[in-house]
Design a protein around this motif. Structure first.
Motif, short mmCIF file in Angstrom:
data_model
loop_
_atom_site.label_atom_id
_atom_site.label_comp_id
_atom_site.label_asym_id
_atom_site.label_seq_id
_atom_site.Cartn_x
_atom_site.Cartn_y
_atom_site.Cartn_z
N SER A 81 32.40 68.65 32.70
CA SER A 81 33.34 69.71 32.35
C SER A 81 33.29 70.84 33.37
O SER A 81 32.27 71.06 34.01
CB SER A 81 33.09 70.23 30.94
OG SER A 81 31.87 70.93 30.88
N ILE A 82 34.42 71.52 33.51
CA ILE A 82 34.56 72.70 34.35
C ILE A 82 35.24 73.75 33.48
O ILE A 82 36.28 73.46 32.86
CB ILE A 82 35.40 72.42 35.61
CG1 ILE A 82 34.74 71.31 36.47
CG2 ILE A 82 35.57 73.70 36.44
CD1 ILE A 82 35.59 70.86 37.65
N HIS A 83 34.67 74.93 33.42
CA HIS A 83 35.21 75.99 32.55
C HIS A 83 35.40 75.48 31.12
O HIS A 83 36.35 75.86 30.44
CB HIS A 83 36.55 76.53 33.08
CG HIS A 83 36.45 77.39 34.29
ND1 HIS A 83 35.83 78.62 34.30
CD2 HIS A 83 36.90 77.20 35.55
CE1 HIS A 83 35.91 79.16 35.50
NE2 HIS A 83 36.53 78.32 36.29
N GLY A 84 34.52 74.57 30.69
CA GLY A 84 34.59 74.06 29.33
C GLY A 84 35.66 73.01 29.09
O GLY A 84 35.86 72.57 27.97
N GLN A 85 36.36 72.61 30.16
CA GLN A 85 37.44 71.62 30.04
C GLN A 85 36.94 70.28 30.58
O GLN A 85 36.35 70.22 31.67
CB GLN A 85 38.67 72.06 30.84
CG GLN A 85 39.17 73.46 30.50
CD GLN A 85 39.57 73.60 29.05
OE1 GLN A 85 40.37 72.82 28.54
NE2 GLN A 85 39.02 74.60 28.37
N ALA A 86 37.20 69.20 29.86
CA ALA A 86 36.77 67.87 30.28
C ALA A 86 37.50 67.45 31.55
O ALA A 86 38.72 67.58 31.65
CB ALA A 86 37.03 66.85 29.17
N VAL A 87 36.73 66.94 32.51
CA VAL A 87 37.29 66.50 33.78
C VAL A 87 37.78 65.06 33.67
O VAL A 87 37.06 64.18 33.18
CB VAL A 87 36.24 66.60 34.92
CG1 VAL A 87 36.82 66.13 36.24
CG2 VAL A 87 35.71 68.02 35.04
N CYS A 88 39.01 64.82 34.13
CA CYS A 88 39.57 63.47 34.20
C CYS A 88 39.42 62.95 35.63
O CYS A 88 39.45 63.73 36.59
CB CYS A 88 41.05 63.48 33.80
SG CYS A 88 41.31 63.84 32.06
N GLY A 89 39.30 61.64 35.76
CA GLY A 89 39.13 61.04 37.07
C GLY A 89 40.43 60.86 37.83
O GLY A 89 40.43 60.70 39.05
N SER A 90 41.55 60.89 37.11
CA SER A 90 42.86 60.71 37.75
C SER A 90 43.93 61.31 36.84
O SER A 90 43.67 61.58 35.66
CB SER A 90 43.16 59.23 37.98
OG SER A 90 43.35 58.57 36.73
N LEU A 91 45.13 61.48 37.39
CA LEU A 91 46.23 61.97 36.57
C LEU A 91 46.54 61.01 35.44
O LEU A 91 46.86 61.43 34.33
CB LEU A 91 47.47 62.19 37.44
CG LEU A 91 47.40 63.31 38.47
CD1 LEU A 91 48.66 63.32 39.34
CD2 LEU A 91 47.20 64.66 37.81
N ALA A 92 46.44 59.71 35.71
CA ALA A 92 46.76 58.70 34.71
C ALA A 92 45.82 58.75 33.51
O ALA A 92 46.17 58.29 32.42
CB ALA A 92 46.74 57.31 35.34
N GLU A 93 44.63 59.31 33.69
CA GLU A 93 43.65 59.38 32.59
C GLU A 93 43.90 60.55 31.64
O GLU A 93 43.25 60.65 30.60
CB GLU A 93 42.24 59.50 33.17
CG GLU A 93 41.77 58.26 33.87
CD GLU A 93 40.40 58.44 34.53
OE1 GLU A 93 39.63 59.34 34.11
OE2 GLU A 93 40.10 57.69 35.46
N ILE A 94 44.82 61.43 31.98
CA ILE A 94 45.09 62.59 31.13
C ILE A 94 45.89 62.14 29.92
O ILE A 94 46.92 61.49 30.05
CB ILE A 94 45.86 63.68 31.92
CG1 ILE A 94 45.01 64.18 33.08
CG2 ILE A 94 46.27 64.82 30.99
CD1 ILE A 94 45.75 65.12 34.02
#
Length: 143
Positions: free
Chosen positions: A59-72
């Protein structure tokens, strides 16, 4: 060549209308511009999804990091690109493969790719290059 200059009214419209932003090239390092801009956007009420394949699941700033746009999960309104210009084409192609399409491709300061911008514009997206929302927001909307 795609027109680099975008008028202020277009930028204001983008900043006032987008809600969910995918920030590609997000960094957990406070000294990095992407970290500071993500914090700024969150402070202004935007839903910011950090994208960085090397940090997926963290996470960054408490937001979960996605590996790609498609994973959002769910639609995004804007793709904010913090990657070198040489990587922009791939990011734009990834954005153009999404359904629904984002409405805006935003390339950060010193980042531009005229060919990728043309592909996005052909699909009806607004393209802003060589600008930073954390600079434009206070300039055009206020603190």
């Amino acid at each position: 060549m795609v027109q680099l200059q975008v008028d202020d009214s277009t930028i204001v419209d983008v900043l006032k209308s987008v809600k969910r932003i995918a920030l590609v090239g997000a960094s957990p390092k406070p000294e990095r511009p992407s970290y500071r801009v993500m914090g700024f956007l969150l402070s202004k009420g935007y839903d910011v999804v950090p994208v960085n394949p090397g940090l997926a699941g963290k996470s960054i700033h408490g937001q979960a990091v996605c590996g790609s746009l498609a994973e959002i999960d769910g639609p995004i309104d804007m793709v904010d690109i913090f990657r070198a210009s040489s990587f922009v084409g791939g990011v734009v192609d990834e954005a153009l493969a999404l359904s629904p399409l984002p409405r805006v491709i935003w390339m950060q300061l010193d980042i531009r790719d005229d060919e990728a911008a043309a592909r996005a514009k052909e699909k009806g997206l607004t393209v802003i290059m060589d600008r930073c929302p954390a600079i434009e927001y206070p300039r055009l909307i206020g603190a």
